[in-house]
Scaffold this motif. Structure first.
Motif, PDB file in Angstrom:
ATOM      1  N   VAL A   6      31.880  47.800   8.315  1.00 28.55           N
ATOM      2  CA  VAL A   6      32.595  47.955   9.585  1.00 28.55           C
ATOM      3  C   VAL A   6      33.812  47.037   9.631  1.00 28.55           C
ATOM      4  O   VAL A   6      34.899  47.435  10.078  1.00 28.55           O
ATOM      5  CB  VAL A   6      31.632  47.655  10.760  1.00 28.55           C
ATOM      6  CG1 VAL A   6      32.391  47.631  12.085  1.00 28.55           C
ATOM      7  CG2 VAL A   6      30.524  48.699  10.815  1.00 28.55           C
ATOM      8  N   LEU A   7      33.640  45.802   9.169  1.00 31.79           N
ATOM      9  CA  LEU A   7      34.769  44.872   9.161  1.00 31.79           C
ATOM     10  C   LEU A   7      35.889  45.375   8.251  1.00 31.79           C
ATOM     11  O   LEU A   7      37.075  45.288   8.599  1.00 31.79           O
ATOM     12  CB  LEU A   7      34.291  43.491   8.707  1.00 31.79           C
ATOM     13  CG  LEU A   7      35.360  42.396   8.630  1.00 31.79           C
ATOM     14  CD1 LEU A   7      35.986  42.173  10.002  1.00 31.79           C
ATOM     15  CD2 LEU A   7      34.757  41.097   8.097  1.00 31.79           C
ATOM     16  N   GLY A   8      35.536  45.915   7.073  1.00 31.67           N
ATOM     17  CA  GLY A   8      36.552  46.451   6.178  1.00 31.67           C
ATOM     18  C   GLY A   8      37.302  47.616   6.791  1.00 31.67           C
ATOM     19  O   GLY A   8      38.525  47.728   6.645  1.00 31.67           O
ATOM     20  N   MET A   9      36.577  48.489   7.519  1.00 32.57           N
ATOM     21  CA  MET A   9      37.243  49.609   8.179  1.00 32.57           C
ATOM     22  C   MET A   9      38.209  49.120   9.248  1.00 32.57           C
ATOM     23  O   MET A   9      39.335  49.636   9.380  1.00 32.57           O
ATOM     24  CB  MET A   9      36.192  50.536   8.787  1.00 32.57           C
ATOM     25  CG  MET A   9      35.332  51.266   7.767  1.00 32.57           C
ATOM     26  SD  MET A   9      34.023  52.249   8.535  1.00 32.57           S
ATOM     27  CE  MET A   9      35.003  53.366   9.519  1.00 32.57           C
ATOM     28  N   VAL A  10      37.789  48.121  10.018  1.00 36.43           N
ATOM     29  CA  VAL A  10      38.669  47.588  11.069  1.00 36.43           C
ATOM     30  C   VAL A  10      39.909  46.956  10.446  1.00 36.43           C
ATOM     31  O   VAL A  10      41.047  47.170  10.910  1.00 36.43           O
ATOM     32  CB  VAL A  10      37.897  46.579  11.935  1.00 36.43           C
ATOM     33  CG1 VAL A  10      38.847  45.856  12.890  1.00 36.43           C
ATOM     34  CG2 VAL A  10      36.802  47.279  12.722  1.00 36.43           C
ATOM     35  N   LEU A  11      39.714  46.190   9.372  1.00 40.95           N
ATOM     36  CA  LEU A  11      40.863  45.555   8.713  1.00 40.95           C
ATOM     37  C   LEU A  11      41.787  46.605   8.094  1.00 40.95           C
ATOM     38  O   LEU A  11      43.026  46.452   8.129  1.00 40.95           O
ATOM     39  CB  LEU A  11      40.379  44.580   7.639  1.00 40.95           C
ATOM     40  CG  LEU A  11      39.631  43.339   8.135  1.00 40.95           C
ATOM     41  CD1 LEU A  11      39.183  42.482   6.958  1.00 40.95           C
ATOM     42  CD2 LEU A  11      40.497  42.529   9.091  1.00 40.95           C
ATOM     43  N   MET A  42      45.606  40.555   7.857  1.00 42.26           N
ATOM     44  CA  MET A  42      44.693  40.731   8.977  1.00 42.26           C
ATOM     45  C   MET A  42      43.399  39.940   8.770  1.00 42.26           C
ATOM     46  O   MET A  42      42.803  39.430   9.729  1.00 42.26           O
ATOM     47  CB  MET A  42      44.372  42.218   9.183  1.00 42.26           C
ATOM     48  CG  MET A  42      45.586  43.111   9.411  1.00 42.26           C
ATOM     49  SD  MET A  42      46.740  42.480  10.653  1.00 42.26           S
ATOM     50  CE  MET A  42      45.747  42.590  12.127  1.00 42.26           C
ATOM     51  N   LEU A  43      42.977  39.811   7.509  1.00 43.35           N
ATOM     52  CA  LEU A  43      41.806  38.981   7.221  1.00 43.35           C
ATOM     53  C   LEU A  43      42.100  37.519   7.521  1.00 43.35           C
ATOM     54  O   LEU A  43      41.230  36.795   8.031  1.00 43.35           O
ATOM     55  CB  LEU A  43      41.396  39.159   5.759  1.00 43.35           C
ATOM     56  CG  LEU A  43      40.171  38.346   5.301  1.00 43.35           C
ATOM     57  CD1 LEU A  43      38.930  38.749   6.096  1.00 43.35           C
ATOM     58  CD2 LEU A  43      39.934  38.542   3.811  1.00 43.35           C
TER      59      LEU A  43
END
Length: 301
Positions: A45-50, A87-88
């Motif tokens: 989920v975090l990768g998709m948001v980033l 973004m990270l």
């Protein structure tokens, strides 16, 4: 046979000590071994948001005419991989002020973009992911504690069974022992080891004997069952069962009180009737005595 029971008691005690000392380490191991599934989806989920926010950053910032020839901005938002890494950095708080402030001074549209990302990803998404992980961890810990409790309960039941076997070995065919013989049997090394495994104190043994024993004799099965119930924690079902019996006892007491009041009123009425009958009998006796005296005077020459 007693030697076998003694060895079993020592093994149960050692396993119990090992389980209690390594309980926290076991819970940590179980949590780490099960977290990876949840953490995998958290990272997805975090990768998709980033990735989505990186694409938006390329369009909103990297392709904006004012930043086309800015090497620093292009290094940060020039393409999707660079934008995702930037973004990270913003998500982790790594020099996020040095990245956002120069861009926001030259582009008003980037202000809404950065605020939206920081509000959603950093504040909302991070807290949600932490809450999910904590909730899963707490649920797994509850399951682990329940498994350990069930295992400890099985070991305790086994120890109670072995203790009952030791006492029945000393008891006659009736299964009853003199209280003095019971105390003597509890001084046996095997019984002492089992009582130590169960963490039973002499005071609890004395309380159990007073509750379930007679004046001089006690049944072995009743003693072990009473000792087990005395050591167990009160459960909701047991409490409700006790409350039910208390309510039934209170209802019986009320009925007995009403019956007693009724019998008292009946007794008072009966006493009044007896007093009336006594007066009537006194009158009858008086009349009879007068008649007898009159007959005697008439019969006297």
């Amino acid at each position: 046979r007693l030697a076998r029971l003694g060895r079993l008691a020592r093994v149960v005690r050692r396993v119990g000590h090992l389980r209690s000392s390594a309980g926290q380490l076991w819970i940590l191991y179980v949590g780490i071994s099960d977290w990876w599934r949840t953490l995998f989806w958290v990272f997805v989920v975090l990768g998709m948001v980033l990735f989505i926010c990186g694409l938006a950053g390329v369009v909103i910032i990297g392709k904006e005419p004012v930043f086309l020839f800015d090497d620093a901005v292009q290094d940060q938002f020039g393409d999707s991989p660079r934008a995702m890494f930037t973004m990270l950095q913003l998500y982790t708080g790594d020099s996020w002020g040095l990245i956002t402030r120069p861009i926001m001074r030259r582009s008003r549209g980037s202000i809404a973009f950065f605020f939206a990302f920081m509000g959603f990803a950093v504040l909302v998404l991070s807290n949600v992911m932490v809450a999910v992980v904590v909730q899963y961890t707490m649920a797994r810990c509850r399951d682990t504690f329940e498994e350990m409790r069930q295992e400890a309960l099985r070991e305790a039941n086994q120890a109670y069974g072995e203790l009952e076997e030791v006492l029945r070995f000393l008891a006659p065919a009736s299964g009853e022992l003199l209280i003095e013989d019971l105390w003597t049997g509890l001084q046996e090394p095997t019984a002492v080891s089992l009582l130590r495994v169960l963490s039973v104190t002499p005071k609890e043994v004395e309380t159990t004997i007073n509750l379930v024993g007679g004046k001089s004799r006690i049944a072995v099965g009743a003693f072990c069952h009473g000792l087990r119930k005395l050591r167990e924690r009160a459960r909701g079902k047991d409490v409700l069962h006790v409350l039910k019996h208390v309510r039934e006892a209170q209802a019986k007491a009320r009925r007995l009180a009403e019956r007693s009041e009724f019998l008292a009123a009946e007794a008072f009425q009966l006493q009044s009737d007896i007093a009336v009958v006594h007066k009537d009998m006194c009158r009858v006796l008086h009349v009879c005595s007068n008649v007898i005296a009159l007959v005697q005077r008439m019969c006297t020459p």
